[in-house]
Design a protein around this motif. Structure first.
Motif, PDB file in Angstrom:
ATOM      1  N   ALA A 122       1.668  20.741  78.921  1.00  0.00           N
ATOM      2  CA  ALA A 122       0.296  21.282  79.153  1.00  0.00           C
ATOM      3  C   ALA A 122       1.167  21.818  80.950  1.00  0.00           C
ATOM      4  CB  ALA A 122      -0.577  21.039  79.359  1.00  0.00           C
ATOM      5  N   LYS A 131     -10.705  26.027  70.515  1.00  0.00           N
ATOM      6  CA  LYS A 131     -11.062  24.867  71.749  1.00  0.00           C
ATOM      7  C   LYS A 131     -10.335  24.734  72.574  1.00  0.00           C
ATOM      8  CE  LYS A 131     -11.792  19.895  70.200  1.00  0.00           C
ATOM      9  NZ  LYS A 131     -12.048  19.204  69.088  1.00  0.00           N
ATOM     10  N   LYS A 132     -10.257  23.990  73.818  1.00  0.00           N
ATOM     11  CA  LYS A 132      -9.203  24.130  74.471  1.00  0.00           C
ATOM     12  C   LYS A 132      -9.118  22.803  75.070  1.00  0.00           C
ATOM     13  CE  LYS A 132     -11.029  27.631  78.155  1.00  0.00           C
ATOM     14  NZ  LYS A 132     -11.659  27.317  79.240  1.00  0.00           N
ATOM     15  N   ILE A 133      -7.435  22.619  75.295  1.00  0.00           N
ATOM     16  CA  ILE A 133      -7.405  21.142  75.089  1.00  0.00           C
ATOM     17  C   ILE A 133      -7.009  20.691  75.798  1.00  0.00           C
ATOM     18  CG2 ILE A 133      -5.645  19.342  73.869  1.00  0.00           C
ATOM     19  CD1 ILE A 133      -6.797  20.847  72.069  1.00  0.00           C
ATOM     20  N   ALA A 134      -5.711  21.390  76.833  1.00  0.00           N
ATOM     21  CA  ALA A 134      -5.324  20.903  78.292  1.00  0.00           C
ATOM     22  C   ALA A 134      -4.230  22.589  78.894  1.00  0.00           C
ATOM     23  CB  ALA A 134      -4.477  19.698  78.201  1.00  0.00           C
ATOM     24  N   GLY A 135      -5.053  22.915  79.870  1.00  0.00           N
ATOM     25  CA  GLY A 135      -3.910  23.585  80.339  1.00  0.00           C
ATOM     26  C   GLY A 135      -3.834  25.602  79.852  1.00  0.00           C
ATOM     27  N   ALA A 145      -2.502  20.902  85.399  1.00  0.00           N
ATOM     28  CA  ALA A 145      -3.040  21.107  84.149  1.00  0.00           C
ATOM     29  C   ALA A 145      -4.843  20.522  84.595  1.00  0.00           C
ATOM     30  CB  ALA A 145      -2.139  20.972  82.815  1.00  0.00           C
ATOM     31  N   ARG A 146      -5.297  21.269  83.984  1.00  0.00           N
ATOM     32  CA  ARG A 146      -7.038  20.981  83.392  1.00  0.00           C
ATOM     33  C   ARG A 146      -7.145  20.657  82.422  1.00  0.00           C
ATOM     34  NH1 ARG A 146     -11.428  19.280  87.041  1.00  0.00           N
ATOM     35  NH2 ARG A 146     -12.984  20.268  85.810  1.00  0.00           N
ATOM     36  N   VAL A 147      -7.381  19.055  82.048  1.00  0.00           N
ATOM     37  CA  VAL A 147      -7.301  18.628  80.897  1.00  0.00           C
ATOM     38  C   VAL A 147      -8.956  18.748  80.243  1.00  0.00           C
ATOM     39  CG1 VAL A 147      -7.152  16.400  80.393  1.00  0.00           C
ATOM     40  CG2 VAL A 147      -5.556  17.397  81.473  1.00  0.00           C
ATOM     41  N   HIS A 148      -8.849  19.357  79.028  1.00  0.00           N
ATOM     42  CA  HIS A 148     -10.317  19.392  78.680  1.00  0.00           C
ATOM     43  C   HIS A 148     -10.847  18.425  77.463  1.00  0.00           C
ATOM     44  CE1 HIS A 148     -10.241  23.219  80.669  1.00  0.00           C
ATOM     45  NE2 HIS A 148      -9.166  23.608  80.188  1.00  0.00           N
ATOM     46  N   LEU A 149      -9.709  18.062  76.568  1.00  0.00           N
ATOM     47  CA  LEU A 149     -10.641  16.946  75.846  1.00  0.00           C
ATOM     48  C   LEU A 149      -9.963  15.600  76.118  1.00  0.00           C
ATOM     49  CD1 LEU A 149     -11.225  17.283  72.850  1.00  0.00           C
ATOM     50  CD2 LEU A 149      -8.966  17.396  72.439  1.00  0.00           C
ATOM     51  N   ILE A 167      -2.882  10.766  81.096  1.00  0.00           N
ATOM     52  CA  ILE A 167      -1.457  12.175  80.282  1.00  0.00           C
ATOM     53  C   ILE A 167      -0.975  11.676  79.024  1.00  0.00           C
ATOM     54  CG2 ILE A 167       0.429  13.267  80.800  1.00  0.00           C
ATOM     55  CD1 ILE A 167      -0.027  12.463  84.170  1.00  0.00           C
ATOM     56  N   PHE A 187       0.084  16.124  74.807  1.00  0.00           N
ATOM     57  CA  PHE A 187      -0.389  17.899  74.963  1.00  0.00           C
ATOM     58  C   PHE A 187      -0.639  18.188  76.745  1.00  0.00           C
ATOM     59  CE2 PHE A 187      -4.659  15.255  73.692  1.00  0.00           C
ATOM     60  CZ  PHE A 187      -5.619  15.396  74.520  1.00  0.00           C
ATOM     61  N   THR A 188      -0.959  16.738  77.230  1.00  0.00           N
ATOM     62  CA  THR A 188      -0.927  17.267  78.835  1.00  0.00           C
ATOM     63  C   THR A 188       0.382  16.967  79.572  1.00  0.00           C
ATOM     64  OG1 THR A 188      -3.433  16.217  78.959  1.00  0.00           O
ATOM     65  CG2 THR A 188      -2.187  15.936  81.223  1.00  0.00           C
ATOM     66  N   HIS A 189       1.133  16.140  78.514  1.00  0.00           N
ATOM     67  CA  HIS A 189       2.568  16.327  79.777  1.00  0.00           C
ATOM     68  C   HIS A 189       2.902  17.651  79.211  1.00  0.00           C
ATOM     69  CE1 HIS A 189       7.221  15.358  79.291  1.00  0.00           C
ATOM     70  NE2 HIS A 189       6.715  16.011  78.165  1.00  0.00           N
ATOM     71  N   ARG A 193       3.428  11.712  88.516  1.00  0.00           N
ATOM     72  CA  ARG A 193       2.171  12.171  87.615  1.00  0.00           C
ATOM     73  C   ARG A 193       1.203  11.608  87.712  1.00  0.00           C
ATOM     74  NH1 ARG A 193       4.651  14.902  81.961  1.00  0.00           N
ATOM     75  NH2 ARG A 193       5.422  16.865  82.807  1.00  0.00           N
ATOM     76  N   VAL A 247      -4.507  17.001  86.791  1.00  0.00           N
ATOM     77  CA  VAL A 247      -4.202  16.272  86.883  1.00  0.00           C
ATOM     78  C   VAL A 247      -3.080  17.619  87.229  1.00  0.00           C
ATOM     79  CG1 VAL A 247      -4.153  14.427  84.590  1.00  0.00           C
ATOM     80  CG2 VAL A 247      -2.596  16.459  84.216  1.00  0.00           C
TER      81      VAL A 247
END
Ligand SMILES: [Zn+2]
Lengths: 381, 135
Positions: free
Chosen positions: A143, A192-196, B67-71, A136, A139-141, B95, B83
């Motif tokens: 997302a 470019k896709k990052i997260a969510g 969220a789907r993580v792509h990077l 996490i 950026f995922t937090h 989480r 996640v």
């Protein structure tokens, strides 16, 4: 309890920047000196007039202050280094304001400077690891928060991306911004896709830079033959840290809500009085969350208001006219100081193509991991 | 191969309330009743008390977000992966990773713990906790 209102007024008397940019060979000393010399020239003050300095940084190694400031002439002034993660610059500004307001100093420098370097987080040393902390990233937090916001408010991914559309449009007009390019919603959504739902143009870039402000009292300025004509008064200052919230994942917004409420109360202002705001929009969803948390939009209404242009330059309140963290950038140490610089420029009416017409009151907001939060209010008298 | 990757955080056996799902090893404050995850002994985040006891948390809850993580830059984990934030029925929010075969996820849906084969830092196989849509 004593607040800023009970002390003598502190003013922002000078602002200076080194452009926020992608990592380069430029030494941090040059980044910082450019911003300090800019702020001194803007204020019309000579370096020896500065009585005290606060250096905000989160990534540079220990004690970068004097090796940089000595090149202005080693006057022997006290130098304090401030680290409060993303909010380092905001924390440094708050302490400079307290020093001037209390009467301990008349002219104080705040300089934020940083260069991207690998640093760890102390929290990882507490030996209280979660189930998958390494999965996490920040950026995922955010997302995850975007997904929850969408479920709560009915907003779509492309609605939240409108924040990036606005902020890249603003940043395109800011010569100190890291990204200075207007983008279409298509470009933003299909990057470019990052997260969510996040693509790279909805996330703050990694970069370096510097921002400086001079905080001064009226007496200090007078002593150097200067008046208050371009000085902007610090009307409120609040700093807080995270408490235990029912929805622990929404701590950024909860903390923002309570910190903004304190600063607004201290300044005797309400969100509807604010003409211009710079906030911690490192990721698009943050802007809509914080606008609602601080009371700029009713709950769930930030997206419809964004669509109506309420937060555009020329709208009800210009939000992130600098381009914000998404477009201007987020070099960490400088960011909170740069927000004060942009609000000051706006309240002086010197923001050129980014000018919010008739701006009188401005708000600056930062959160930092930990989590900590600062909100400052500036007013043109 | 039934060794756990993070035995301080969960165990294969469930709780009395949810016996079929691996339990999470949380804590409870004897002074204020605050229930938290993971267990720590430094002091209660809510009231500061040192009267902290282990409290098993059932491996069941509902999805707050995913969220789907792509990077992903970190080593030892390859994107894409998913996640989620799960509000446990026992209170705390966690989480963590969602199983790959979960399919489309909707906020509010019921989720439960499961153990899945992963590898430790040396590459040895270990069971690690995941959440999956409740069957
Ligand atoms: Zn307690």
């Amino acid at each position: 309890m004593t607040t800023l209102k009970d002390l003598r007024p502190a003013y922002v008397a000078g602002i200076g920047f080194h452009r926020y940019q992608f990592i380069s060979d430029t030494p941090y000393v040059e980044l910082g000196l450019t911003a300090v010399r800019g702020a001194l020239a803007d204020a019309g003050l000579p370096w020896p007039a500065v009585e005290s300095a606060y250096v905000a940084k989160a990534l540079l190694p220990m004690a970068p202050g004097r090796p940089m400031l000595r090149h202005l002439g080693a006057t022997g002034l006290p130098i304090v280094h401030v680290e409060d993660a993303s909010a380092s610059g905001s924390a440094a500004f708050r302490h400079a304001v307290m020093e001037v307001a209390s009467g301990l100093a008349d002219i104080v420098l705040v300089i934020g400077v940083d260069k991207p370097m690998p640093v760890g987080r102390a929290e990882s040393l507490a030996r209280i690891g979660g189930l998958a902390d390494d999965a996490i990233a920040p950026f995922t937090h955010f997302a995850l928060l975007a997904d929850a916001y969408a479920a709560r408010s009915g907003a779509k991914v492309e609605d939240i991306a409108l924040v990036a559309l606005k902020n890249h449009r603003n940043g395109a007009k800011n010569p100190f911004a890291q990204h200075q390019k207007e983008r279409t919603l298509d470009e933003i959504l299909n990057g470019k896709k990052i997260a969510g739902g996040f693509t790279s143009l909805q996330c703050t870039p990694v970069g370096e830079g510097a921002a400086a402000v001079i905080v001064a009292s009226e007496e200090g300025l007078k002593r150097h033959g200067l008046g208050l004509d371009r000085a902007i008064r610090v009307a409120g200052s609040a700093g807080r840290s995270q408490r235990v919230y029912d929805d622990a994942t929404r701590y950024d917004a909860m903390l923002t809500q309570e910190t903004a409420a304190i600063a607004l109360r201290e300044a005797g202002l309400s969100p509807s009085d604010i003409d211009v705001a710079e906030l911690h929009d490192a990721f698009t969803v943050e802007e809509v969350e914080y606008l609602e948390a601080m009371g700029f939009a009713p709950e769930g209404q930030a997206v419809p208001m964004l669509k109506e242009g309420a937060f555009d330059i020329g709208g009800r309140c210009a939000v992130s006219p600098s381009g914000g963290l998404i477009s201007m950038g987020h070099p960490i140490g400088p960011t909170g100081v740069g927000q004060i610089g942009e609000i000051t420029r706006q309240l002086r009416g010197e923001a050129g193509p980014r000018q919010q017409p008739g701006a009188r009151h401005g708000l600056a907001h930062m959160v930092g991991v930990g989590a900590v939060c600062y909100v400052h209010l500036l007013s043109r008298d | 191969m039934d060794e756990l990757l993070k035995p301080a955080l969960y165990r294969a056996e469930g709780t009395t309330a949810v016996p079929q799902r691996p339990a999470l090893l949380g804590g409870e404050c004897g002074a204020c009743g605050y229930v938290f995850f993971p267990l720590q002994r430094y002091g209660c985040e809510k009231c500061g008390s040192l009267d902290l006891k282990p409290r098993d948390l059932s491996g069941a809850g509902s999805l707050l977000a995913s969220a789907r993580v792509h990077l992903h830059a970190g080593k030892g984990r390859v994107a894409p992966f998913t996640v989620g934030a799960i509000r446990l029925d026992d209170g705390p929010i966690v989480r963590t990773l969602i199983v790959e075969e979960a399919g489309p996820l909707a906020v509010g849906q019921r989720m439960a713990t499961t153990l899945e084969t992963a590898t430790d830092a040396e590459g040895a196989p270990r069971l690690d906790l995941r959440f999956a849509p409740e069957a």
